[in-house]
Design a protein around this motif. Structure first.
Motif, PDB file in Angstrom:
ATOM      1  N   TYR A  17      59.454  17.202  38.281  1.00 25.13           N
ATOM      2  CA  TYR A  17      60.492  16.120  37.640  1.00 25.13           C
ATOM      3  C   TYR A  17      59.899  15.890  36.330  1.00 25.13           C
ATOM      4  O   TYR A  17      58.637  15.251  36.253  1.00 25.13           O
ATOM      5  N   ARG A  18      60.542  16.005  35.311  1.00 24.71           N
ATOM      6  CA  ARG A  18      60.081  15.596  33.907  1.00 24.71           C
ATOM      7  C   ARG A  18      60.407  14.373  33.645  1.00 24.71           C
ATOM      8  O   ARG A  18      61.678  13.705  33.624  1.00 24.71           O
ATOM      9  N   ARG A 311      73.861  13.244  36.949  1.00 28.22           N
ATOM     10  CA  ARG A 311      73.980  14.925  36.897  1.00 28.22           C
ATOM     11  C   ARG A 311      75.242  15.273  37.656  1.00 28.22           C
ATOM     12  O   ARG A 311      75.746  16.329  37.151  1.00 28.22           O
ATOM     13  N   ASN A 377      69.705  23.458  33.642  1.00 30.39           N
ATOM     14  CA  ASN A 377      68.932  23.592  32.424  1.00 30.39           C
ATOM     15  C   ASN A 377      69.487  22.458  31.237  1.00 30.39           C
ATOM     16  O   ASN A 377      68.866  21.755  30.712  1.00 30.39           O
ATOM     17  N   CYS A 379      71.368  19.930  32.137  1.00 30.31           N
ATOM     18  CA  CYS A 379      70.988  18.381  32.530  1.00 30.31           C
ATOM     19  C   CYS A 379      69.756  17.966  32.119  1.00 30.31           C
ATOM     20  O   CYS A 379      69.669  16.989  31.476  1.00 30.31           O
ATOM     21  N   GLU A 380      68.675  18.935  31.964  1.00 33.92           N
ATOM     22  CA  GLU A 380      67.386  18.540  31.679  1.00 33.92           C
ATOM     23  C   GLU A 380      67.253  18.496  30.132  1.00 33.92           C
ATOM     24  O   GLU A 380      66.635  17.426  29.723  1.00 33.92           O
ATOM     25  N   SER A 381      67.910  19.492  29.405  1.00 33.92           N
ATOM     26  CA  SER A 381      67.858  19.297  28.065  1.00 33.92           C
ATOM     27  C   SER A 381      68.503  17.765  27.442  1.00 33.92           C
ATOM     28  O   SER A 381      68.035  17.419  26.513  1.00 33.92           O
ATOM     29  N   GLU A 383      68.754  15.127  29.182  1.00 29.92           N
ATOM     30  CA  GLU A 383      67.652  14.053  29.832  1.00 29.92           C
ATOM     31  C   GLU A 383      66.553  14.014  28.720  1.00 29.92           C
ATOM     32  O   GLU A 383      66.228  12.767  28.410  1.00 29.92           O
ATOM     33  N   GLU A 384      66.370  14.995  28.011  1.00 25.29           N
ATOM     34  CA  GLU A 384      65.061  15.175  27.208  1.00 25.29           C
ATOM     35  C   GLU A 384      65.228  14.930  25.678  1.00 25.29           C
ATOM     36  O   GLU A 384      64.511  14.852  25.151  1.00 25.29           O
TER      37      GLU A 384
END
Length: 423
Positions: A17-18, A311, A377, A379-381, A383-384
């Protein structure tokens, strides 16, 4: 966007988890007590200043993970100040946070247009405290000053003489004054003498950097209950019976419905009554979040549970624009279950067998389906704050960037509203 490796990796790998980062700096009253905190954006655990490229994205991170993380160890009346750019104010983003503890800080760049004034008045009517950040005297702000609760004055930008002049100009307004950038005892005493009510700065404490923590496994029964909530055959009676078997979740549900958020004329006294009043769909949404949060040990914060809901909502909202040859059922669950590896600290390959998902969705969770894995991917982009990757996704999938932003914004507000049921 590069394909990410399969998630069958050891439990102690930090990439499960990032994390999101924030900082909180205490705000003191005239007696030296902690009145509240300002919640600040950070891009790393060691960051001492905010490197903000997108003010709206920074506010979204602070409002989600940062706000929930900052609640830890805080008293029930502690206030939390969060900066909101103009568009987020106009679109109602502060309403995702509880009014009893939220201070909506209006950035100095926001002009007091009729639409802004109307939005601020509505926030006030709903119980929010409104603060003007880094205020300096400018004509045209009189109407906004009339409805402001707190004016923040930056001692790092203004000389003491300029601050005195500003305080004289503002003496007509019945609001509190907060001294920012109080870096020495001399500045603190000057601010006290000038009548400031609240104080913030390095003289008292530097911002404390916080990191969202991974959750740990708890009770297997709750995972079984999570699976039951997704069964299309589960009726109100079966759902109520399953909830009643868990005392903690039953208590949460009844407390939630009997809170001021609903204000029913009579008290809700049974789980069956609660299910009938809320409806199966709303109960399922609430259960998804609470069950994931209940998997965390006491004292931990439920940021992964809220992020899972966010998400799920994002992918559900994006589905109509993706032109995928699959039925829509399951896209919410794909996002919802995407963080179970971090929540349960169990390899995803060991989890997917028991999930109520079609085979293709399970392969996506394992990052073995090249198309659907790109949704995770994405979702992660988001969030970051990796906006180049988001642009790349939009170009490849033919999704308008404004639609993407709207779906992302909606998912944040929606998930945080459900998060209030965890308090």
């Amino acid at each position: 966007m590069n394909q990410k490796p399969a998630a069958n990796i050891p439990k102690d790998d930090d990439k499960l988890y990032r994390p999101a980062f924030c900082a909180r700096q205490p705000i003191l009253d005239r007696k030296g007590g902690v009145w509240g905190y300002e919640v600040l954006f950070r891009d790393g655990l060691e960051s001492r200043v905010a490197h903000i490229q997108d003010a709206e994205a920074a506010t979204l991170q602070v409002s989600s993970c940062g706000f929930i993380r900052s609640l830890q160890d805080a008293g029930p009346t502690t206030k939390f100040c969060i900066n909101f750019p103009e568009r987020l104010i106009l679109e109602g983003f502060p309403y995702a946070l509880p009014p009893s503890v939220t201070v909506v800080e209006i950035l100095e760049s926001v002009r007091p247009t009729p639409s802004v004034l109307e939005a601020v008045c509505e926030l006030k009517r709903n119980g929010y405290i409104v603060a003007l950040d880094d205020f300096v005297w400018r004509p045209g702000y009189e109407e906004l000053l009339e409805i402001t609760d707190i004016i923040k004055v930056d001692f790092g930008e203004l000389t003491v003489e300029k601050v005195r002049e500003l305080m004289e100009c503002l003496s007509w307004y019945s609001c509190m004054f907060l001294a920012e950038k109080v870096e020495s005892e001399e500045v603190y005493r000057q601010a006290l003498e000038m009548g400031f009510d609240l104080f913030q700065g390095y003289y008292f404490a530097r911002p404390e950097n916080l990191q969202a923590r991974r959750l740990k496994p708890n009770e297997a029964f709750r995972f079984e209950l999570l699976r039951l909530t997704e069964s299309p055959d589960a009726g109100p009676g079966e759902l109520a019976e399953a909830i009643q078997a868990d005392v903690s979740i039953s208590y949460r549900l009844l407390r939630y419905l009997n809170s001021a958020a609903f204000s029913f004329a009579s008290e809700i006294k049974s789980v069956k009554q609660a299910v009938l009043i809320l409806g199966i769909k709303q109960v399922r949404f609430w259960l998804r979040l609470v069950i994931l949060a209940e998997l965390t040990p006491a004292g931990k914060t439920p940021e992964l549970a809220v992020l899972s809901m966010q998400r799920g909502r994002l992918l559900e909202s994006l589905y109509p624009y993706l032109n995928l040859p699959y039925p829509p059922d399951g896209f919410f669950l794909l996002g919802l279950f995407s963080l179970l590896e971090a929540i349960l600290e169990t390899p995803m390959r060991d989890i997917v067998a028991g999930l109520p998902l079609m085979a293709k969705m399970k392969r996506a969770l394992l990052r073995e389906d090249p198309d659907l894995a790109q949704l995770l991917n994405l979702c992660e982009s988001l969030e970051e704050g990796q906006w180049e990757e988001v642009d790349e996704f939009c170009s490849k999938w033919g999704v308008d960037l404004e639609i993407m932003k709207r779906c992302w914004s909606d998912s944040l507000v929606w998930s945080l509203k459900y998060a209030q049921g965890l308090q």
